[in-house]
Design an enzyme around this catalytic site. Structure first.
Site, PDB file in Angstrom:
ATOM      1  N   GLU A   1      62.275 -55.525 -20.284  1.00  0.00           N
ATOM      2  CA  GLU A   1      63.197 -54.687 -19.505  1.00  0.00           C
ATOM      3  C   GLU A   1      64.604 -55.285 -19.357  1.00  0.00           C
ATOM      4  O   GLU A   1      65.542 -54.481 -19.243  1.00  0.00           O
ATOM      5  CB  GLU A   1      62.594 -54.409 -18.116  1.00  0.00           C
ATOM      6  CG  GLU A   1      61.343 -53.566 -18.146  1.00  0.00           C
ATOM      7  CD  GLU A   1      60.108 -54.340 -18.605  1.00  0.00           C
ATOM      8  OE1 GLU A   1      59.201 -53.711 -19.168  1.00  0.00           O
ATOM      9  OE2 GLU A   1      60.068 -55.572 -18.424  1.00  0.00           O
TER      10      GLU A   1
ATOM     11  N   ASP B   1      51.806 -51.200 -16.451  1.00  0.00           N
ATOM     12  CA  ASP B   1      50.735 -51.814 -15.661  1.00  0.00           C
ATOM     13  C   ASP B   1      50.143 -50.828 -14.666  1.00  0.00           C
ATOM     14  O   ASP B   1      50.406 -50.890 -13.454  1.00  0.00           O
ATOM     15  CB  ASP B   1      51.266 -53.052 -14.943  1.00  0.00           C
ATOM     16  CG  ASP B   1      51.704 -54.128 -15.925  1.00  0.00           C
ATOM     17  OD1 ASP B   1      51.296 -54.056 -17.099  1.00  0.00           O
ATOM     18  OD2 ASP B   1      52.451 -55.033 -15.521  1.00  0.00           O
TER      19      ASP B   1
ATOM     20  N   ASP C   1      56.399 -57.234 -24.849  1.00  0.00           N
ATOM     21  CA  ASP C   1      56.214 -56.954 -23.427  1.00  0.00           C
ATOM     22  C   ASP C   1      57.397 -57.552 -22.660  1.00  0.00           C
ATOM     23  O   ASP C   1      58.227 -58.273 -23.233  1.00  0.00           O
ATOM     24  CB  ASP C   1      54.893 -57.577 -22.965  1.00  0.00           C
ATOM     25  CG  ASP C   1      54.374 -56.991 -21.660  1.00  0.00           C
ATOM     26  OD1 ASP C   1      55.069 -56.162 -21.045  1.00  0.00           O
ATOM     27  OD2 ASP C   1      53.251 -57.368 -21.259  1.00  0.00           O
TER      28      ASP C   1
END
Length: 921
Positions: free
Chosen positions: A515, A588, A512
């Site tokens: 980015e 999300d 997770d």
């Protein structure tokens, strides 16, 4: 005290961010100088022409030169180098870069490790260049062979590149710079008085190399719609962003960001970036364009009439969609895909970036996740409740709270004191566990991972050359520099049983925040002037950071098992090539009906652009879904390629048994549907692994000339055999479903027949959503319910034969051991089933050396749409008769209460791995 205040401010920031997406935290095009500059350009502004054309190493090589000589002492336009390469299957690669012989200030970054090595083996070595003078031009154009049906044209003055058909009116397919918008900001040397800094909110970007952006227009011909360029929460068919009638005049942004509770119907960028666009039109023809670049990108889809005075004179029967591509840095490294069929384009793209990894069987089942299952007792209770309620599942997930203070590769010794024992208890039921491992490393000198990374110099640096220090879940954090192969190999080694204490062979990984997310960074990410190995600025590699993190983690799990077992790694960030390393999810989302609806175009877009193993959090990550929404989400999610329930820690618990007996029953039925169809899904994953064709597909991929399918993004195909229509509105008990094609469709619930080529209004009761099997297909199933997919290994199969108007059908089944790489060495079963003239035949599709065997039997053969009333069936080579019955359709343990009676051949006694025939008498 000062550090405490900083911590409190960050906590406040994180909690506020989690409440809703704040548009002002992220740049618009007007706040992004390279985008604002590019968008201000007018058609025909390009002043470059082509010269010095030659064939070098099998490529067409030329220079892009200023049309008019440089004047005065101002910025001098230097020649650029153009190379055009041709590959088998109708692929053209165009590269444009600085002329290195002129010693530019630095070498522009070219993305490595994405184009697969096998692609270069498909290169067609050009031998000659033909010339052709286009009407109105003063100089000839260069023409090269692409395939028997296509050729590429490099127009010299004005500069333009396009691919066209050879025959007929030589229809264009895809073109670059047809409107003269090409611009290449050449690298310069900073002189006294130059100020290259850029500011956004409280952050300053030093921009040490100055402006270096690239922009150009791309046109698609015979085009009704364009699709692709994820990741955005928008419609599947991309809406125009500039020109007459455009409401949201903001380009589609490709810049990987940690976006909380994102807006739907927004062109703003999300967690991933794939600069691959697909065009499809009324002729049924499809084409594609891909720009390999890891810097920020902005893409406009231009509305008709965006510039009434520009354009190419085309016959009125032709349609064209113009687009405008802008990037902050990098080079032009683009690919033209000629199609012409939809599946041809996705195969062509897959031949460049690779096909999807073949998942383990367990990964295609249901996953249960939450931030966070709080301790070992909680894990045991959740696991036992699934069994108590007869709900199968395969994987239980642990989020960041399982660690020792957000130190990855560790366990909280109070909450999870016996991690190996916990995993082994799950494994005894055939279940797995996934733990989270993020790229931010807690800056704690007593933490072994931070200590080693610091000593080895393995962190990304800030603009001054020091280890970059940002803020994320652990507090002060540094980030592993995944651009380096050496560092990636080191990272992979952290997953060994020796280094990851408490891990077992049934433990897999979740990446997770990759980015990467930096809570106190510009736009919640890493500063663009941070430095990677070799002095590469983060701006040049940003969109690929998560890709490299995913790659290193996946390779680490392969190393852990000494190359024997397939890895499973879920990533949030995506980039071209991500499909080779595992699954992704859409981030999300929120417990809203609109987020359920937008999950379908998002997953369709991901599949079209190579990411075939994707899904959305069931029920929405944020918020508390009402029971009806959660049930409908499970019913749709059962058909997602990646099927996982997940929720934020501030939400109420939402395991399927917590909403009353009736809702538990409905969610259980949805999950059972997925497990019943696992043989079909696994076969589709193998197709994606071999060809790149997605598991979940837009309707027009199977019906390319049916215009009613082109903008339909509420229904979708699962493979070529199933059509699913979601329910996306509260209180809905009816749905309008368009069923394409000329053949019939059979309702999965009851076998009822519906004609193709029209819209049907039908019931959508709380029990299920509309789903149909296409006439002419055969779908394999397993109808016995078990605790997990591995416990179904030896269960018999059911074949559902949906007959078309000619009383024919066909389908396939793929089987391997479900876990290892032995399938690459021929250890698999691949069968083809054909029903014709009253006979069902099973034949082998695997190569002769394929050596896997199976004792599994075909337990039932269900015929939908059989026109006569047979009395028996003859099975060969057993030379025995099988029982036949007429009755309601069965779907797993469920029996249709009403509907058409179907013919079922019971216990034919044939093995799934052998040749046989079943003849209807």
């Amino acid at each position: 005290m000062r550090s405490l205040l900083f911590v409190l401010s960050l906590i406040c920031f994180c909690s506020q961010t989690a409440l809703s997406w704040k548009k002002e935290e992220f740049r618009s095009c007007d706040q992004t100088p390279f985008c604002k500059r590019a968008r201000s350009r007018t058609p025909g502004a390009c002043s470059l022409i082509v010269g010095d054309v030659s064939i070098t190493d099998g490529d067409l090589v030329a220079k892009l030169l200023p049309k008019a000589p440089n004047q005065g002492d101002g910025d001098q336009i230097k020649p650029l180098i153009l190379s055009l390469s041709v590959y088998k299957d109708g692929i053209v690669r165009l590269k444009i870069d600085e002329d290195h012989s002129l010693n530019p200030p630095k070498k522009r970054f070219q993305v490595p490790d994405v184009v697969v090595s096998e692609f270069e083996e498909k290169k067609i070595w050009l031998q000659k260049v033909a010339t052709e003078t286009i009407s109105g031009d003063t100089s000839p154009s260069s023409v090269v062979y692409v395939s028997d049906g296509y050729e590429a044209v490099v127009r010299h003055d004005p500069f333009e590149v396009y691919v066209r058909e050879k025959s007929g009116d030589r229809r264009r397919v895809v073109s670059l710079n047809s409107h003269g918008l090409f611009d290449f900001e050449q690298l310069g040397r900073k002189t006294e008085g130059d100020n290259w800094e850029e500011k956004f909110r409280t952050h300053t970007d030093s921009r040490p190399s100055g402006p270096q952006s690239i922009s150009f227009d791309v046109s698609f011909y015979d085009s009704s719609f364009v699709y692709g360029i994820p990741e955005h929460a928008t419609s599947f068919a991309l809406k125009p962003t500039k020109g007459p009638g455009v409401e949201e005049s903001e380009p589609y942004r490709l810049f990987n960001l940690d976006v909380f509770e994102y807006d739907h119907e927004s062109p703003f960028g999300l967690y991933g970036s794939i600069p691959f666009m697909v065009s499809h039109g009324k002729s049924g023809k499809t084409s594609g364009f891909f720009w390999l670049n890891a810097a920020e990108m902005q893409i406009d889809v231009l509305a008709n009439g965006w510039d009434a005075e520009s354009g190419i004179s085309l016959p009125s029967s032709h349609s064209r969609i113009d687009t405008f591509w802008m990037s902050e840095a990098g080079i032009v490294d683009t690919f033209f895909f000629v199609g012409p069929e939809p599946k041809d384009v996705v195969k062509q793209y897959a031949s460049v970036t690779g096909t999807s990894a073949m998942p383990q069987l367990f990964a295609t089942g249901y996953h249960q996740c939450r931030w966070n299952y709080k301790d070992e007792e909680d894990v045991a209770q959740v696991d036992s409740k699934f069994d108590e309620h007869d709900i199968p599942y395969d994987v239980l997930w642990l989020d960041i709270e399982h660690t020792d203070g957000k130190r990855y590769f560790t366990w909280d010794s109070v909450l999870f004191p016996h991690p190996e024992e916990m995993q082994k208890k799950l494994a005894a039921k055939g279940r797995k566990m996934v733990t989270i491992v993020d790229p931010h490393i807690k800056r704690d000198d007593s933490y072994f991972l931070h200590k080693e990374a610091t000593q080895m110099g393995y962190y990304v640096k800030d603009s001054s050359g020091k280890d970059f220090d940002g803020w994320c879940w652990p507090g002060s954090s540094s980030y592993i520099d995944m651009l380096s192969p050496e560092i990636r190999k080191w990272w992979g080694g952290r997953f060994s049983y020796k280094n990851y204490v408490g891990s077992t062979p049934s433990l897999y990984t979740w990446n997770d925040m990759n980015e990467p997310s930096v809570f106190n960074g510009p736009e919640v990410t890493m500063p663009r002037d941070a430095l990677h190995v070799g002095g590469v600025e983060h701006r040049e590699v940003h969109n690929a950071y998560g890709y490299y993190f995913h790659m290193a983690t996946s390779d680490g799990l392969v190393m852990r098992e000494e190359g024997k077992d397939r890895p499973f790694v879920l990533s949030r960030a995506i980039f071209p090539g991500t499909q080779r390393y595992g699954a992704i999810w859409t981030g999300d989302n929120t417990a809203e009906w609109e987020h359920l609806r937008v999950s379908i175009p998002m997953i369709l877009t991901l599949g079209l652009t190579g990411i075939t193993f994707s899904g959305a959090d069931i029920g929405g990550f944020f918020g508390n879904p009402e029971p009806e929404l959660l049930v409908r989400w499970y019913q749709v999610g059962a058909y997602y390629p990646f099927f996982r329930g997940h929720a934020h820690h501030d939400t109420k618990r939402r395991e399927p048994w917590l909403f009353g007996e009736r809702n538990t029953e409905l969610m259980r039925d949805a999950i059972h549907t997925r497990y019943t169809l696992l043989p079909y899904f696994y076969t589709l994953f193998r197709e994606a692994n071999v060809t790149g064709v997605p598991v979940v597909r837009p309707l027009w991929m199977e019906f390319p000339q049916d215009e009613a399918t082109f903008s339909n993004d509420e229904a979708f195909m699962v493979g070529s055999g199933l059509l699913v229509q979601g329910v996306y509105t509260k209180g809905t008990t009816q749905a309008s479903v368009y069923l394409p094609g000329k053949e019939s469709w059979y309702d999965l619930r009851n076998g009822k027949t519906y004609v193709g080529g029209k819209t049907h209004k039908m019931d959508a009761p709380e029990e299920s959503i509309p789903a149909f099997q296409k006439a002419g297909t055969i779908i394999p199933r397993k109808d016995r319910f078990r605790r997990s997919s591995s416990q179904m290994d030896n269960d018999p199969y059911t074949l559902v034969v949906a007959l078309n108007s000619s009383q024919e059908a066909e389908g396939e089944l793929y089987i391997d051991d479900g876990k290892s790489f032995e399938f690459r060495r021929g250890s698999y079963i691949h069968r083809r089933f054909v029903f014709s003239k009253g006979v069902l035949t099973s034949t082998n599709l695997a190569p002769p050396e394929a050596r896997l065997s199976s004792q599994c039997l075909i337990d039932r053969i269900i015929l939908l749409g059989h026109s006569s009333g047979p009395k028996s069936a003859l099975v060969e080579p057993l030379n025995q008769k099988a029982e036949i019955e007429m009755g309601p359709l069965r779907m797993g343990g469920l029996v249709a209460s009403s509907g058409t009676k179907v013919l079922t051949i019971r216990k034919p006694g044939v093995r799934v791995d052998q040749d046989w025939t079943v003849k209807i008498l």
